[in-house]
Design a protein around this motif. Sequence first.
Motif, PDB file in Angstrom:
ATOM      1  N   THR A 276       1.041  -1.232   0.220  1.00 45.26           N
ATOM      2  CA  THR A 276       0.204  -0.010   0.298  1.00 45.26           C
ATOM      3  C   THR A 276       0.936   1.818  -0.019  1.00 45.26           C
ATOM      4  O   THR A 276       0.252   2.382  -0.395  1.00 45.26           O
ATOM      5  CB  THR A 276      -1.100  -0.077   1.879  1.00 45.26           C
ATOM      6  N   ASP A 277       2.303   1.412   0.613  1.00 49.96           N
ATOM      7  CA  ASP A 277       2.821   2.249   0.586  1.00 49.96           C
ATOM      8  C   ASP A 277       4.266   1.889   0.161  1.00 49.96           C
ATOM      9  O   ASP A 277       4.809   1.036   0.057  1.00 49.96           O
ATOM     10  CB  ASP A 277       2.886   3.496   2.013  1.00 49.96           C
ATOM     11  N   GLU A 278       5.252   2.913   0.659  1.00 46.66           N
ATOM     12  CA  GLU A 278       6.578   3.298  -0.047  1.00 46.66           C
ATOM     13  C   GLU A 278       6.942   2.092   0.789  1.00 46.66           C
ATOM     14  O   GLU A 278       8.605   0.913   0.274  1.00 46.66           O
ATOM     15  CB  GLU A 278       7.407   4.245   0.034  1.00 46.66           C
ATOM     16  N   ASP A 279       7.057   1.750   2.171  1.00 43.89           N
ATOM     17  CA  ASP A 279       7.233   1.368   2.634  1.00 43.89           C
ATOM     18  C   ASP A 279       7.422  -0.700   2.822  1.00 43.89           C
ATOM     19  O   ASP A 279       8.231  -1.207   2.791  1.00 43.89           O
ATOM     20  CB  ASP A 279       6.839   1.394   4.680  1.00 43.89           C
TER      21      ASP A 279
ATOM     22  N   ALA B 229       9.844  -2.996   1.847  1.00 43.22           N
ATOM     23  CA  ALA B 229       9.715  -4.583   2.704  1.00 43.22           C
ATOM     24  C   ALA B 229      10.379  -5.728   1.683  1.00 43.22           C
ATOM     25  O   ALA B 229      11.406  -6.669   1.792  1.00 43.22           O
ATOM     26  CB  ALA B 229       8.981  -4.876   4.167  1.00 43.22           C
ATOM     27  N   PHE B 230       9.331  -5.864   0.911  1.00 39.56           N
ATOM     28  CA  PHE B 230       8.581  -7.076  -0.003  1.00 39.56           C
ATOM     29  C   PHE B 230       9.910  -7.483  -1.101  1.00 39.56           C
ATOM     30  O   PHE B 230      10.070  -8.186  -1.123  1.00 39.56           O
ATOM     31  CB  PHE B 230       7.225  -6.563  -0.879  1.00 39.56           C
ATOM     32  N   LEU B 231      10.633  -6.179  -1.212  1.00 41.96           N
ATOM     33  CA  LEU B 231      11.811  -6.235  -2.030  1.00 41.96           C
ATOM     34  C   LEU B 231      12.749  -6.820  -1.702  1.00 41.96           C
ATOM     35  O   LEU B 231      14.008  -7.854  -2.135  1.00 41.96           O
ATOM     36  CB  LEU B 231      12.708  -4.786  -2.089  1.00 41.96           C
ATOM     37  N   MET B 232      13.083  -6.846  -0.186  1.00 42.91           N
ATOM     38  CA  MET B 232      14.079  -6.738   0.454  1.00 42.91           C
ATOM     39  C   MET B 232      13.801  -9.097   1.031  1.00 42.91           C
ATOM     40  O   MET B 232      14.621  -9.781   0.909  1.00 42.91           O
ATOM     41  CB  MET B 232      13.628  -6.696   2.826  1.00 42.91           C
ATOM     42  N   GLY B 233      12.095  -8.457   0.649  1.00 40.82           N
ATOM     43  CA  GLY B 233      12.148 -10.455   0.787  1.00 40.82           C
ATOM     44  C   GLY B 233      12.261 -11.062  -0.333  1.00 40.82           C
ATOM     45  O   GLY B 233      13.051 -12.508  -0.692  1.00 40.82           O
ATOM     46  N   VAL B 234      12.589 -10.340  -1.495  1.00 39.05           N
ATOM     47  CA  VAL B 234      12.775 -11.319  -2.371  1.00 39.05           C
ATOM     48  C   VAL B 234      13.613 -11.747  -3.518  1.00 39.05           C
ATOM     49  O   VAL B 234      14.559 -12.801  -3.003  1.00 39.05           O
ATOM     50  CB  VAL B 234      12.335 -10.342  -3.887  1.00 39.05           C
TER      51      VAL B 234
ATOM     52  N   SER C  87      12.817   5.805  -4.770  1.00 35.93           N
ATOM     53  CA  SER C  87      13.513   4.101  -5.383  1.00 35.93           C
ATOM     54  C   SER C  87      14.260   3.559  -4.233  1.00 35.93           C
ATOM     55  O   SER C  87      14.408   4.770  -3.367  1.00 35.93           O
ATOM     56  CB  SER C  87      15.299   4.511  -5.590  1.00 35.93           C
ATOM     57  N   VAL C  88      13.736   2.535  -4.744  1.00 34.16           N
ATOM     58  CA  VAL C  88      14.701   1.980  -3.311  1.00 34.16           C
ATOM     59  C   VAL C  88      15.756   1.188  -3.457  1.00 34.16           C
ATOM     60  O   VAL C  88      15.899   0.048  -4.983  1.00 34.16           O
ATOM     61  CB  VAL C  88      13.850   0.076  -3.045  1.00 34.16           C
ATOM     62  N   SER C  89      17.467   0.575  -3.053  1.00 35.41           N
ATOM     63  CA  SER C  89      18.200   0.093  -3.255  1.00 35.41           C
ATOM     64  C   SER C  89      18.811  -0.519  -2.841  1.00 35.41           C
ATOM     65  O   SER C  89      19.126  -0.197  -1.334  1.00 35.41           O
ATOM     66  CB  SER C  89      19.140   1.851  -3.669  1.00 35.41           C
ATOM     67  N   LEU C  90      18.818  -1.428  -3.054  1.00 36.04           N
ATOM     68  CA  LEU C  90      19.031  -2.957  -1.605  1.00 36.04           C
ATOM     69  C   LEU C  90      20.558  -3.806  -2.386  1.00 36.04           C
ATOM     70  O   LEU C  90      20.613  -4.332  -3.242  1.00 36.04           O
ATOM     71  CB  LEU C  90      18.292  -3.817  -1.312  1.00 36.04           C
TER      72      LEU C  90
END
Length: 251
Positions: free
Chosen positions: A31-34, A38-43, A70-73
């Motif tokens: 529903t939001d950026e957070d 969190a989902f990308l960290m799970g992936v 952006s999300v940079s992991l």
Amino acid sequence: MSPEILRMVREVPSLAMAQLVPLQRGLLALTDEDDVRAFLMGVQLCLPGQPPILLAQVSGSKGLWSRPFSVSLGWSDAWLELYGSQTFHEVDPVFNGPVGEPIIWSELLLRRRSTDGRKMTSFRLACKRHGMTHGLSYIAERGENRVIVSVVGEAAEYDYYARQLLTMLLPSLADMAVRVLTRNARMANFTPRERQIFDCLTTQGLTQVEIADHLGLGLSTVKVHLKNMREAHGARTLAHLVHLLRTEDAA
């Protein structure tokens, strides 16, 4: 059985399928950026070697390198700074790749062409120096908003498990992210009080009278805020406003 499910059963390894199903379900909760982060960290945790992942939202013309979110992991800050300062987006065949299909980096970045100009040659050399020649990307687009999800490394291209998982997951992830981020960009124009009222209305299901009581406001004040919100987004009614900001078809 649908063709998509048949293809999953035939092509996706059992381990990838076991990871894919809960991940696909998790997409529905974004529903939001957070949530996206969190989902990308799970992936990332599900992939061999936990490769670097980047999700970038690009607004406006696709010729602009603008990352309001952006999300940079695990991506190199030095690479991102170089990419932006050299405006490599202008020649990057991945960034300018096709919308709606997996993009294999090495097929675009390791083939020199006679038409390559000086900037393209510089970009290819920079990719080699920074280990950015292999990876997998997917681009989703809605209006002037684009989301690019990229996973770095040879495993994304050559590891059968990783390739199949990403091929099945990235389209849904990119589509969901562009919807969430586009909607939130529209809501960013709300004042803090308006966001509180909208949350009470949509998340908690409160009536206007209940919102006024919950927030300690006068009913007339709540009505004025809602009127301003409707007018700002061209909504005829509250239901229309919610439709614009909460559905997949929001402009």
